[in-house]
Scaffold this active site. Sequence first.
Site, PDB file in Angstrom:
ATOM      1  N   GLN A  73       0.806  -1.214   0.000  1.00  0.00           N
ATOM      2  CA  GLN A  73       0.000   0.000   0.000  1.00  0.00           C
ATOM      3  C   GLN A  73       0.842   1.267   0.000  1.00  0.00           C
ATOM      4  OE1 GLN A  73      -1.551  -1.143   4.054  1.00  0.00           O
ATOM      5  NE2 GLN A  73      -1.531   1.074   4.351  1.00  0.00           N
ATOM      6  N   CYS A 100      -5.155   0.148   3.718  1.00  0.00           N
ATOM      7  CA  CYS A 100      -5.039  -1.253   4.125  1.00  0.00           C
ATOM      8  C   CYS A 100      -6.361  -2.005   4.024  1.00  0.00           C
ATOM      9  CB  CYS A 100      -4.492  -1.342   5.545  1.00  0.00           C
ATOM     10  SG  CYS A 100      -5.522  -0.527   6.787  1.00  0.00           S
ATOM     11  N   HIS A 119      -5.688  -0.960  11.610  1.00  0.00           N
ATOM     12  CA  HIS A 119      -5.135  -1.591  10.411  1.00  0.00           C
ATOM     13  C   HIS A 119      -5.944  -2.839  10.082  1.00  0.00           C
ATOM     14  CE1 HIS A 119      -2.054  -2.225   7.426  1.00  0.00           C
ATOM     15  NE2 HIS A 119      -1.659  -3.383   7.918  1.00  0.00           N
ATOM     16  N   ASN A 155       0.106  -9.183   5.184  1.00  0.00           N
ATOM     17  CA  ASN A 155       0.087  -7.735   5.347  1.00  0.00           C
ATOM     18  C   ASN A 155       0.159  -7.079   3.971  1.00  0.00           C
ATOM     19  OD1 ASN A 155       0.067  -5.249   6.605  1.00  0.00           O
ATOM     20  ND2 ASN A 155       1.740  -5.720   7.999  1.00  0.00           N
TER      21      ASN A 155
END
Length: 468
Positions: A89, A95, A389, A410
């Site tokens: 990102q 996110c 997040h 992630n």
Amino acid sequence: MSITEATPATGSTSATGPKPDAARASADVLTAETLDEFRSDFLADANAVRMQNAVTRTTLDDIALRRDRFVGIPSTVSHRLDDWKVTNQMKSGRCWLFAALNLLRVGTKKELGLKDFEFSQNYAMYWDKLERANFWLGDILDTSQDEAGSRLLTFLLSEPLGDGGQWDMAVSIFEKHGVVPQEAMPETESSSNTAKLNTQLRVHLRKSALSLRGLAADGADEATLEEAKRSALQGVHRILTVHLGTPPTSFEWQWTDDAKTFHRDGVTTPQEFFDRYVTLDLQDYVCLVDDPRRDHPKGEALTVAGLGNVRGGSEVRYVNAPIQTMKELAAASIRNGEPVWFGCDVGKQVLRKEGRWAADLFDYDGVYGLDLGMTKEERVLSGDSAMTHAMLLTGVDLDDGEARRWRVENSWGDANGDQGFYTMDDSWFAEYVFEVVVKKSALPESLRAALTSEPRILPAWDPMGALA
């Protein structure tokens, strides 16, 4: 739902805050004698001095790290889904969109016969920001009669438009605007580094808010106000298009799959691409939240006043669920071959370079000689913790059916952890995970009523409205 529905009445307060009486005011003064006592006590504490020597030359986390906890969290898991590369990102707060699109692409890659495929995150962000600006300007009109210093108006003006979001907001964007491959609307400098874009959007929206409130105060009719709102929204469109490019209304799609077979779909629209290649029924999913406050019972439906991005889109609905139930449903989804979108307080107890989380990974209490521990409820009530997040759970390590650790995809690139995948000790899940998205059909009977019951409406500034 109007943002004003859950706004409690507020009484008038002094602009300078509460004033202590004379005795209290005297006790409030930080005297030289008190400071001398603090200094003497610190210097008399050998451990405090040792910590000062260490922390002034070395990072706090290097001093506080519990090495035995770190080495006791291997990255292997018994059930692992990912065989793909992570996304990145960059310098943006997208996110929640990355995690949602990463979930969608699992099935899409199989449909296309491609191991490596990404949806355009830039396309999704463009429409989120334009829709959210429309949503926010509507809230400004709804509150046009509120006093300038009201808590609600102050809250609205504090953050007109950021990057963060929630699961149901992603669903609203995908279902209305569809999705496109990354090549159809690639990243730009501003999509990967949103600070300047967001600054200009906030200036434009705040100025527009003052103009709309001024028109309302002068008695402008509804048609005049709507035209002024439309003009403000056109300005948002102009800024977004300058920074992010023009989103395609159609594009040519053809590809060669991993078996070297060529495919041609021809010209297609974003909605057609969504209908053809997204394999998930997004309406079959619900966001479970662990609201740890004791006056918010488990099994209750929750929403947050004014939280959303698309007028007429999906309602933001949470089902307040026990954390153990959330773990069990997440593990079951992974066992069934599907990753899980989740939201958490990502910055707590994390060793980023090595990609590890554990609830007791760092001994900060030992560094300072203080008890800094709080329960999850206390952290939420005091503002110390909230969702910050969103990521994907792509693996779980089960021993006798109990989760010991979790594998996490992630969206921070592949430089840290296991090429961008992190390992979460189960202790961290309990303390710092706030949301998981699972299929409605998987819910136990104790939670099913909350799918259709009238939700409790939390105020706009409630911590459960935090955006990932």
